[in-house]
Design an enzyme around this catalytic site. Structure first.
Site, short mmCIF file in Angstrom:
data_model
loop_
_atom_site.label_atom_id
_atom_site.label_comp_id
_atom_site.label_asym_id
_atom_site.label_seq_id
_atom_site.Cartn_x
_atom_site.Cartn_y
_atom_site.Cartn_z
CE1 TYR A 184 11.00 -8.79 7.08
CE2 TYR A 184 9.69 -9.23 9.05
CZ TYR A 184 9.95 -9.19 7.72
OH TYR A 184 8.85 -9.62 6.97
CD GLU A 197 2.01 -10.89 4.96
OE1 GLU A 197 2.91 -10.36 4.66
OE2 GLU A 197 0.98 -10.61 4.52
CG HIS A 219 -3.11 -4.95 3.81
ND1 HIS A 219 -2.33 -3.93 4.06
CD2 HIS A 219 -2.13 -6.25 3.26
CE1 HIS A 219 -1.10 -4.23 3.95
NE2 HIS A 219 -1.18 -5.59 3.55
CG ASP A 257 0.40 -9.78 -0.36
OD1 ASP A 257 1.89 -9.66 -0.68
OD2 ASP A 257 -0.09 -9.55 0.72
CD GLU A 314 2.41 -11.65 1.42
OE1 GLU A 314 3.45 -11.11 0.99
OE2 GLU A 314 1.60 -11.45 1.99
CG ASP A 367 5.23 -8.27 -0.48
OD1 ASP A 367 4.56 -8.48 -1.32
OD2 ASP A 367 5.34 -8.09 0.74
CG HIS A 411 -2.90 -9.07 4.99
ND1 HIS A 411 -3.51 -9.48 3.58
CD2 HIS A 411 -1.74 -9.17 4.92
CE1 HIS A 411 -2.41 -9.17 2.78
NE2 HIS A 411 -1.22 -9.18 3.47
NE ARG A 459 6.75 -9.84 3.65
CZ ARG A 459 7.59 -8.83 3.54
NH1 ARG A 459 8.32 -8.41 4.55
NH2 ARG A 459 7.47 -7.81 2.55
CG HIS A 472 5.02 -8.41 9.46
ND1 HIS A 472 4.60 -9.64 9.25
CD2 HIS A 472 6.36 -8.28 9.09
CE1 HIS A 472 5.34 -10.26 8.42
NE2 HIS A 472 6.59 -9.39 8.41
CG HIS A 502 5.51 -0.99 4.01
ND1 HIS A 502 4.57 -0.16 4.69
CD2 HIS A 502 5.17 -2.18 4.11
CE1 HIS A 502 3.86 -0.87 5.26
NE2 HIS A 502 4.03 -2.33 4.72
CG ASP A 512 -3.21 18.09 -18.53
OD1 ASP A 512 -2.12 17.75 -18.28
OD2 ASP A 512 -3.14 18.57 -19.68
N1 GLY Z 1 2.60 -6.62 0.33
C1 GLY Z 1 1.78 -6.32 1.43
C2 GLY Z 1 1.68 -7.35 2.38
O1 GLY Z 1 2.26 -8.31 2.34
O2 GLY Z 1 1.04 -7.20 3.13
MN MN Z 2 0.63 -9.68 2.80
MN MN Z 3 3.06 -9.08 0.65
#
Ligand code: GLY
Ligand code: MN
Ligand code: MN
Length: 432
Positions: free
Chosen positions: A381, A377, A354, A264, A401, A253, A347, A399, A343, A236, A34
């Site tokens: 890797y 970003e 996103h 982000d 970003e 991140d 975005h 990374r 990647h 991720h 619940d």
């Molecule tokens: N934190 C998700 C991305 O960088 O897209």
């Molecule tokens: Mn991002």
């Molecule tokens: Mn990110």
């Protein structure tokens, strides 16, 4: 209130008269038994109302004589409010949220078939909330059975119009997004200040959440990624349980959500405060790629110009460092860089991390315009076990970003307050 009224008016102008648009908020989700997940309103619904309670639906009916804007929401309930806190109720829904009419959510089944039966064009985005889709289908079946006269309407995607609006942020939204970025930037900086070998990844994650909430952010925009060493090669990674080791990098991140809007931000820094020569050479490559990408955030540029610029710099660098073989042209054509950079560079960013908004217009990349917000970003890797790669590169993931607003006078990096260069990071982390 007027901001939301203006948005609704703008949307209704685009939809035209004699249609109905139905925009439900998110549906509460059980976490276990619940206990519910913390509730967050649906982004489309919130964008048009600012209303944060569950069990609510916005109806837009341009031209409807009894009122064009209807909000279905929960009525007052003394007992329920004693347990769960106050509700807006129907009267305040009208006065505080500026809708024409507020009706009880519990009466949706009574009203909706009537509204649907009277329209020829229905704007509704199927697929967002399965339970609500089911209710819609029931109502549609119901009116078809009752009217027999084949009550028919075109079912049209609202998102085509609404998400085009959401892609262009107004001054109010940019103000909140700057604050979200400021809060997240301060929290990221605090992590650099406090990081020590021997800490656990979750200590940094907890510190980030704490710092954001302390500064007024309600929640995080997404689960923080705190990835020490080779974990950074898992895009991720959210386990966040390992020890942060002396000599390794840590990738963080993380971003907060403030009044619905996401930040982000990613930084990658040495756990002990000093980059090794090898780490530094890869880090500065990613940083150069990011700078080249940010320079492309100009009004009128295709939205993927930053990605092309980042790919070019990264690929040149990987060839120079011996991570890739061959010449630049081949590497770009065959996309061999994707082995280590898999990647996109950007975005859209907004109410959703996103964020919505098309990336294409007539099969061409859409052009950047003032008020759009995107991430920049790039990353590299190199997982352990990468065949043919010298051992000293393996297990490094980087990374960087930032969140960037497209402006007429050039890119505004709203997350720039977090140290980014090797010198800035080392100076902060080694300060007494
Ligand atoms: N934190 C998700 C991305 O960088 O897209
Ligand atoms: Mn991002
Ligand atoms: Mn990110």
């Amino acid at each position: 209130m007027s901001v939301y009224q203006d948005r609704r008016a703008q949307l209704m102008r685009v939809l035209g008269a004699d249609c109905v648009a139905i925009i439900p908020t998110a549906i509460e989700q059980i976490r276990n038994k619940d206990t519910h997940f913390p509730f967050r309103p649906g982004s489309d619904f919130y964008y048009l109302t600012g209303f944060t309670e569950p069990e609510a639906v916005l109806i837009l009916a341009p031209g409807r004589s009894e009122g064009e804007v209807i909000l279905f929401c929960r009525e007052h309930d003394v007992k329920a409010e004693r347990w769960d806190g106050p509700r807006t109720g129907l009267t305040a829904a009208v006065t505080e949220f500026g809708v024409d009419q507020a009706l009880p959510y519990a009466a949706l089944d009574r009203y909706l078939p009537k509204l649907l039966g009277a329209t020829r064009r229905l704007f509704y985005d199927l697929g967002a909330y399965a339970e609500f889709d089911q209710r819609m289908l029931r109502w549609i079946r119901q009116i078809r059975q009752v009217s027999r006269s084949q009550s028919a309407f075109d079912l049209l995607a609202l998102s085509t119009h609404l998400h085009a609006m959401r892609l262009h942020k107004g001054p109010d939204e940019l103000g909140i997004m700057r604050q979200a970025a400021d809060i997240s930037a301060a929290a990221q900086t605090e992590l650099m200040r406090r990081c020590q070998p021997g800490m656990r990844e979750y200590e940094l994650a907890a510190l980030f959440a704490y710092q954001c909430q302390l500064q007024g952010a309600q929640v995080l925009a997404y689960p923080s990624i705190v990835a020490g060493g080779e974990h950074a090669c898992v895009l991720h990674y959210t386990a966040n349980r390992s020890l942060l080791q002396d000599g390794e990098l840590v990738l963080v991140d993380a971003g907060c959500e403030l009044d619905g809007y996401a930040a982000d931000i990613t930084r990658t820094f040495p756990v002990n405060g000093r980059f090794s020569t090898l780490q530094r050479s890869l880090y500065e490559l990613v940083l150069a790629a990011q700078a080249a990408a940010i320079a492309q955030v100009q009004v009128g540029q295709p939205w993927d110009a930053p990605h092309q610029a980042a790919v070019q710099v990264l690929t040149e660098g990987m060839l120079r460092l011996g991570l890739l073989q061959g010449n630049l042209q081949q590497a770009l054509k065959n996309k061999t860089y994707q082995r280590f950079f898999m990647h996109r560079t950007s975005h859209w960013l907004g109410l959703d991390v996103h964020d919505v908004g098309s990336y294409e217009v007539d099969k061409e990349p859409c052009r950047l315009a003032p008020g759009m917000v995107l991430t920049i970003e790039p990353g590299l890797y190199i997982p352990p076990g990468s065949e043919g790669v010298p051992a000293h590169w393996q297990g490094i993931g980087i990374r960087i970003e930032d969140d960037v607003v497209v402006q007429a006078d050039g890119p505004a990096v709203i997350s720039a307050a977090v140290p980014r260069t090797v010198e800035q990071i080392e100076a902060l982390m080694t300060a007494a």
